[in-house]
Design a protein around this motif. Structure first.
Motif, PDB file in Angstrom:
ATOM      1  N   ARG A 125      50.531   7.598  64.339  1.00  0.00           N
ATOM      2  CA  ARG A 125      50.869   7.028  63.286  1.00  0.00           C
ATOM      3  C   ARG A 125      49.846   6.250  62.704  1.00  0.00           C
ATOM      4  NH1 ARG A 125      54.763   5.207  60.306  1.00  0.00           N
ATOM      5  NH2 ARG A 125      55.376   3.045  60.290  1.00  0.00           N
ATOM      6  N   ALA A 177      58.010  22.179  56.237  1.00  0.00           N
ATOM      7  CA  ALA A 177      58.363  20.946  56.723  1.00  0.00           C
ATOM      8  C   ALA A 177      58.599  20.895  57.922  1.00  0.00           C
ATOM      9  CB  ALA A 177      59.330  20.095  56.266  1.00  0.00           C
ATOM     10  N   GLU A 235      64.190   5.137  62.176  1.00  0.00           N
ATOM     11  CA  GLU A 235      64.161   4.401  62.020  1.00  0.00           C
ATOM     12  C   GLU A 235      64.739   2.399  61.924  1.00  0.00           C
ATOM     13  OE1 GLU A 235      59.986   4.308  60.689  1.00  0.00           O
ATOM     14  OE2 GLU A 235      59.603   6.591  59.995  1.00  0.00           O
ATOM     15  N   GLY A 279      54.342  11.627  64.637  1.00  0.00           N
ATOM     16  CA  GLY A 279      53.592  11.092  63.864  1.00  0.00           C
ATOM     17  C   GLY A 279      54.271  11.295  62.417  1.00  0.00           C
ATOM     18  N   ASN A 280      53.201  10.029  61.530  1.00  0.00           N
ATOM     19  CA  ASN A 280      53.216  10.547  60.049  1.00  0.00           C
ATOM     20  C   ASN A 280      53.705  12.293  59.038  1.00  0.00           C
ATOM     21  OD1 ASN A 280      51.852   8.061  58.511  1.00  0.00           O
ATOM     22  ND2 ASN A 280      53.729   8.441  58.653  1.00  0.00           N
ATOM     23  N   ALA A 281      55.002  12.655  58.768  1.00  0.00           N
ATOM     24  CA  ALA A 281      55.017  13.843  58.037  1.00  0.00           C
ATOM     25  C   ALA A 281      55.240  14.898  59.233  1.00  0.00           C
ATOM     26  CB  ALA A 281      53.766  14.183  57.454  1.00  0.00           C
ATOM     27  N   TYR A 299      59.875  22.488  51.106  1.00  0.00           N
ATOM     28  CA  TYR A 299      60.287  21.337  50.172  1.00  0.00           C
ATOM     29  C   TYR A 299      58.986  22.681  49.238  1.00  0.00           C
ATOM     30  CZ  TYR A 299      62.354  17.634  53.122  1.00  0.00           C
ATOM     31  OH  TYR A 299      62.641  16.742  53.784  1.00  0.00           O
ATOM     32  N   GLU A 328      66.571   5.638  56.667  1.00  0.00           N
ATOM     33  CA  GLU A 328      65.607   5.557  56.279  1.00  0.00           C
ATOM     34  C   GLU A 328      65.818   4.150  55.492  1.00  0.00           C
ATOM     35  OE1 GLU A 328      63.003   8.572  54.725  1.00  0.00           O
ATOM     36  OE2 GLU A 328      61.814   8.287  55.763  1.00  0.00           O
ATOM     37  N   GLY A 345      58.126  15.304  60.443  1.00  0.00           N
ATOM     38  CA  GLY A 345      59.113  15.994  60.405  1.00  0.00           C
ATOM     39  C   GLY A 345      60.484  15.528  60.607  1.00  0.00           C
ATOM     40  N   LYS A 346      60.209  14.445  61.290  1.00  0.00           N
ATOM     41  CA  LYS A 346      62.216  13.444  61.794  1.00  0.00           C
ATOM     42  C   LYS A 346      62.372  13.491  60.929  1.00  0.00           C
ATOM     43  CE  LYS A 346      58.699  10.186  62.598  1.00  0.00           C
ATOM     44  NZ  LYS A 346      57.946  10.514  62.184  1.00  0.00           N
ATOM     45  N   SER A 347      62.343  12.891  59.281  1.00  0.00           N
ATOM     46  CA  SER A 347      62.927  12.286  58.991  1.00  0.00           C
ATOM     47  C   SER A 347      63.845  13.620  58.016  1.00  0.00           C
ATOM     48  CB  SER A 347      62.475  11.161  57.410  1.00  0.00           C
ATOM     49  OG  SER A 347      62.097   9.710  58.280  1.00  0.00           O
ATOM     50  N   THR A 348      63.349  14.527  58.007  1.00  0.00           N
ATOM     51  CA  THR A 348      63.451  16.253  57.281  1.00  0.00           C
ATOM     52  C   THR A 348      64.956  16.510  58.638  1.00  0.00           C
ATOM     53  OG1 THR A 348      61.601  16.178  56.251  1.00  0.00           O
ATOM     54  CG2 THR A 348      63.297  18.413  57.292  1.00  0.00           C
ATOM     55  N   VAL A 403      55.346  22.860  50.408  1.00  0.00           N
ATOM     56  CA  VAL A 403      55.432  22.621  51.925  1.00  0.00           C
ATOM     57  C   VAL A 403      56.560  22.926  52.991  1.00  0.00           C
ATOM     58  CG1 VAL A 403      55.627  19.572  53.192  1.00  0.00           C
ATOM     59  CG2 VAL A 403      54.544  20.122  50.672  1.00  0.00           C
ATOM     60  N   GLN A 421      59.185   5.134  65.380  1.00  0.00           N
ATOM     61  CA  GLN A 421      57.529   4.957  66.063  1.00  0.00           C
ATOM     62  C   GLN A 421      57.591   3.821  67.156  1.00  0.00           C
ATOM     63  OE1 GLN A 421      55.624   6.784  63.982  1.00  0.00           O
ATOM     64  NE2 GLN A 421      56.769   6.887  61.723  1.00  0.00           N
TER      65      GLN A 421
HETATM   66  N1  ATP Z   1      61.482  15.213  48.975  1.00  0.00           N
HETATM   67  C1  ATP Z   1      60.562  16.152  49.727  1.00  0.00           C
HETATM   68  N2  ATP Z   1      59.817  17.230  48.611  1.00  0.00           N
HETATM   69  C2  ATP Z   1      58.738  17.785  48.960  1.00  0.00           C
HETATM   70  N3  ATP Z   1      58.024  17.150  50.368  1.00  0.00           N
HETATM   71  C3  ATP Z   1      58.523  16.315  50.751  1.00  0.00           C
HETATM   72  C4  ATP Z   1      60.006  15.668  50.831  1.00  0.00           C
HETATM   73  N4  ATP Z   1      60.177  14.937  51.725  1.00  0.00           N
HETATM   74  C5  ATP Z   1      59.689  15.784  53.242  1.00  0.00           C
HETATM   75  N5  ATP Z   1      58.457  16.096  52.014  1.00  0.00           N
HETATM   76  C6  ATP Z   1      56.924  16.407  52.967  1.00  0.00           C
HETATM   77  O1  ATP Z   1      58.123  16.823  54.379  1.00  0.00           O
HETATM   78  C7  ATP Z   1      56.792  16.253  55.589  1.00  0.00           C
HETATM   79  C8  ATP Z   1      57.635  16.336  56.208  1.00  0.00           C
HETATM   80  O2  ATP Z   1      58.679  15.249  56.195  1.00  0.00           O
HETATM   81  P1  ATP Z   1      59.236  13.891  56.709  1.00  0.00           P
HETATM   82  O3  ATP Z   1      59.878  13.082  55.816  1.00  0.00           O
HETATM   83  O4  ATP Z   1      60.822  14.651  57.382  1.00  0.00           O
HETATM   84  O5  ATP Z   1      58.469  13.308  57.800  1.00  0.00           O
HETATM   85  P2  ATP Z   1      58.351  11.504  58.497  1.00  0.00           P
HETATM   86  O6  ATP Z   1      57.979  12.882  60.106  1.00  0.00           O
HETATM   87  O7  ATP Z   1      60.049  11.718  58.415  1.00  0.00           O
HETATM   88  O8  ATP Z   1      57.159  10.923  57.966  1.00  0.00           O
HETATM   89  P3  ATP Z   1      57.454   9.142  58.288  1.00  0.00           P
HETATM   90  O9  ATP Z   1      57.014   9.399  59.782  1.00  0.00           O
HETATM   91  O10 ATP Z   1      56.060   8.607  57.447  1.00  0.00           O
HETATM   92  O11 ATP Z   1      58.691   8.729  58.088  1.00  0.00           O
HETATM   93  C9  ATP Z   1      55.476  16.107  54.846  1.00  0.00           C
HETATM   94  O12 ATP Z   1      54.612  16.868  54.492  1.00  0.00           O
HETATM   95  C10 ATP Z   1      56.244  15.071  53.611  1.00  0.00           C
HETATM   96  O13 ATP Z   1      55.587  14.851  52.061  1.00  0.00           O
END
Ligand code: ATP
Ligand code: MG
Length: 245
Positions: free
Chosen positions: A237, A18, A162, A37-39, A13, A85, A41-44, A16, A195
């Protein structure tokens, strides 16, 4: 042949990074759990499978086709669905309107009616509430609606981000049981971000663990349950969120 395969997927992104080149594969009929854990990359990863986010490199193969550049509606029409999500149901719309949106890639009215009837059959509570405004339903009912909406496109794979978030422990158990049912009764393959590692792995066949954009571990659910690094990812997390101590 695997149902879906992610090969060396990188996603950024802007500045960043991911995902740093991850591999993931699923066989038809599996429940696979994506931990981290948080951030991490799971949602990505989920959004990449759905085509909501586009990789800078790497390839996605689905059912024998390379789909890396396919737009989201084409992926949905070909059998990939999502429970996003925070559920993302449309609060001001009725239960039935929400369900019909799930079938937006389907042009066959008869099939849409049939799928609607199937959802009301599977989730009688939604049938009772078909004209109720979705936003006024309880958290558990909204999650049920999010599952039913995903089923409206006739999917072979459902990506669930989640699904138990914000639900009481009793409802968490119900939602996990419902996921296991979808998998067993309908043969739907499920990729689930969760989680609560122990709970998710109790219904999953296999799992993967992400850490800051890298796939650091994968294996059978039972193996992962015993692995201290899974606990580490899980603790990562809770500490980050200040939920413990
Ligand atoms: N639209 C976006 N613009 C910029 N950075 C993004 C965007 N979406 C996600 N990120 C960044 O990409 C990285 C991975 O995010 P992602 O949402 O995939 O994590 P996650 O594992 O799902 O976290 P969580 O457990 O908090 O849901 C993070 O550093 C996040 O800040
Ligand atoms: Mg997320």
């Amino acid at each position: 042949m695997s149902l879906i395969e992610l090969n060396q997927i990188k996603v950024s992104y802007g500045m960043v990074k991911a995902l740093n080149g991850i591999d993931l594969m699923m066989n038809s009929g599996e429940i696979v759990c994506l931990l981290g854990g948080n951030a991490s990359g799971k949602s990505t990863t989920m959004k990449t499978i759905l085509g909501l986010v586009h990789p800078t490199s790497g390839a996605i193969r689905w059912d024998g086709h390379e789909i890396t550049t396919w737009p989201t509606p084409r992926r949905i029409a070909s059998g990939i669905a999502s429970v996003p999500e925070a559920r993302r149901i449309f609060g001001p719309m009725t239960v039935e309107e929400n369900l019909l949106i799930g079938a937006y890639t389907c042009r066959d009215r008869h099939l849409i009616r049939q799928r609607l009837a199937e959802q009301y059959d599977r989730f009688p509570r939604l049938a009772e509430r078909r004209t109720q405004t979705a936003g006024t339903m309880s958290g558990g009912e909204q999650q049920m609606l999010a599952f039913a909406r995903a089923l409206m496109s006739g999917p072979r794979l459902i990506c669930m981000d989640e699904p138990t978030m914000g639900l009481s422990p009793k409802l968490v158990d119900e939602v996990l049981a419902s996921i296991a049912d979808l998998n067993r009764d309908l043969g739907i393959t499920i990729l689930m971000v969760e989680q609560q590692a122990e709970l998710a792995l109790s219904i999953a066949h296999r799992g993967y663990v992400l850490a800051t954009g890298d796939m650091v571990l994968s294996g059978e659910a039972a193996e992962l349950l015993d692995n201290p690094r899974v606990q580490e990812a899980y603790l990562g997390r809770t500490i980050a969120n200040g939920e413990t101590e």
